[in-house]
Design an enzyme around this catalytic site. Structure first.
Site, PDB file in Angstrom:
ATOM      1  N   GLU A 124     -13.476 -28.571 -89.981  1.00 57.64           N
ATOM      2  CA  GLU A 124     -13.562 -28.432 -88.520  1.00 57.64           C
ATOM      3  C   GLU A 124     -12.919 -29.624 -87.814  1.00 57.64           C
ATOM      4  O   GLU A 124     -13.040 -30.764 -88.269  1.00 57.64           O
ATOM      5  CB  GLU A 124     -15.041 -28.322 -88.121  1.00 57.64           C
ATOM      6  CG  GLU A 124     -15.305 -28.153 -86.649  1.00 57.64           C
ATOM      7  CD  GLU A 124     -16.803 -28.086 -86.340  1.00 57.64           C
ATOM      8  OE1 GLU A 124     -17.169 -28.270 -85.176  1.00 57.64           O
ATOM      9  OE2 GLU A 124     -17.603 -27.885 -87.285  1.00 57.64           O
ATOM     10  N   GLU A 128     -14.685 -31.863 -77.419  1.00 59.71           N
ATOM     11  CA  GLU A 128     -15.866 -31.394 -76.684  1.00 59.71           C
ATOM     12  C   GLU A 128     -16.006 -32.181 -75.385  1.00 59.71           C
ATOM     13  O   GLU A 128     -15.684 -33.375 -75.333  1.00 59.71           O
ATOM     14  CB  GLU A 128     -17.120 -31.529 -77.543  1.00 59.71           C
ATOM     15  CG  GLU A 128     -17.128 -30.556 -78.724  1.00 59.71           C
ATOM     16  CD  GLU A 128     -18.300 -30.783 -79.664  1.00 59.71           C
ATOM     17  OE1 GLU A 128     -18.993 -29.811 -79.975  1.00 59.71           O
ATOM     18  OE2 GLU A 128     -18.502 -31.941 -80.092  1.00 59.71           O
TER      19      GLU A 128
END
Length: 342
Positions: A124, A128
């Site tokens: 991943e 964010e």
């Protein structure tokens, strides 16, 4: 930076050490670390997706809500009630590559705007944005789903992340990962620095763009604290994405895992054009006007002549019908009884 901002950022950094909500959000329908899985469809090319309209057929799926599109704002991802987390997930994968996303983050306590790469083995790479922090962007990574909570970085952004669109770029090779904000390099991860490559993201990734409520009351306490507090659903919260450039550094039709190691060296690339490539390069069906313009002059002349002939026949039939009706009317008048005269 104000004293309040310093304390807010410090609290966020501390929370990030205690919890990794992004990792908790991901799952895999089939994990090649412990199963034999179907091949992943490749992108196999590069393309800029402009979200002023619905993405090209077969390239993205929408989940957990609705995404709206407009010329001025691009794609709008809105949370208006509990349970919504609208997300665009690519139907394609890229194996090493680059993405550039033009994004304006959503406001709102506990609201998380995100750009996520994820693989079947739960590698991943993240961007964010916390709704309670208008000045910083967060970067993160995980390898094989391992919950290492010390990987996050927090980076200042010139201008508000919620009032302005910014270019968030990630560049990925087998040797290193790099992150950029508005073309300015902000972070590098060397593969050798991720547990000697073991937890370095290195398997084919799909791209997700979405928004979710880390502050939802049903989330774990640590996630709520990391997200900035409990989310109030009294008003909607919207993230906007104008465009996403995706470049696949590999070319081919699909990617498959040759073993259960989760290593980049285990990835096999099938030759041929990918479904995504075919969809993106499909010639659109021509309009009637375009088809007419493509006809040779002789064909057009023939059509005009035929149309004229049909018009003449129709006019003749109409005239014949009119004359016949007049004659029929005269005959009926002649046969009608004469009125009596007193």
């Amino acid at each position: 930076m104000s004293t309040r901002s310093v304390f807010t950022l410090a609290a966020t950094l501390l929370a990030s050490i205690l919890v990794s909500p992004a990792a908790a959000q991901l799952s895999s329908d089939c994990n090649p670390l412990n199963a034999t899985c179907s091949p992943d469809p490749a992108l196999g090319t590069s393309h800029t997706f402009y979200f002023n309209a619905t993405p090209p057929t077969g390239t993205f799926n929408t989940t957990a809500g609705t995404v709206d599109y407009s010329v001025d704002e691009g794609a709008a991802f809105t949370i208006s009630k509990k349970g919504e987390s609208p997300t665009l997930i690519s139907n394609f994968y890229f194996f090493f590559g680059k993405t550039e996303v033009l994004l304006k983050a959503a406001p709102g306590q506990g609201i998380i705007s995100s750009i996520v790469w994820s693989s079947d083995v739960l590698d991943e790479v993240d961007w964010e944005f916390m709704g309670g922090n208008t000045t910083h962007a967060s970067t993160n990574y995980f390898g094989k789903g391992e919950p290492d909570f010390k990987n996050a970085g927090y980076h200042p952004v010139n201008g508000s992340v919620q009032d302005d669109y910014h270019n968030y770029t990630s560049v990925w090779t087998k040797d290193k990962l790099e992150w950029y904000i508005d073309t300015v390099h902000i972070r590098t991860l060397l593969a050798t620095d991720a547990n000697n490559t073991l937890y370095y993201p290195q398997t084919p990734m799909k791209l997700s763009l979405g928004i979710w409520a880390g502050g939802d009351p049903d989330q774990p306490k640590g996630t709520i604290e990391w997200a900035g507090g409990v989310t109030d659903y009294a008003e909607p919260y919207t993230m906007y994405v104008k465009s996403a450039y995706v470049q696949d550094y590999s070319t081919g039709k699909e990617y498959s895992y040759d073993d259960h190691s989760g290593s980049w060296e285990s990835i096999k690339i099938a030759t041929g054009n990918s479904t995504a490539y075919e969809n993106l390069n499909k010639v659109p069906e021509k309009t009637l006007s375009e088809k007419w313009n493509d006809l040779p002059s002789s064909t057009k002349s023939g059509i005009y002549a035929a149309a004229g002939g049909v018009g003449a026949i129709a006019f003749g039939l109409l005239a014949f019908y009119y004359i016949k009706q007049r004659r029929s009317g005269k005959q009926e008048a002649a046969l009608a009884p004469m009125p009596r005269r007193d």
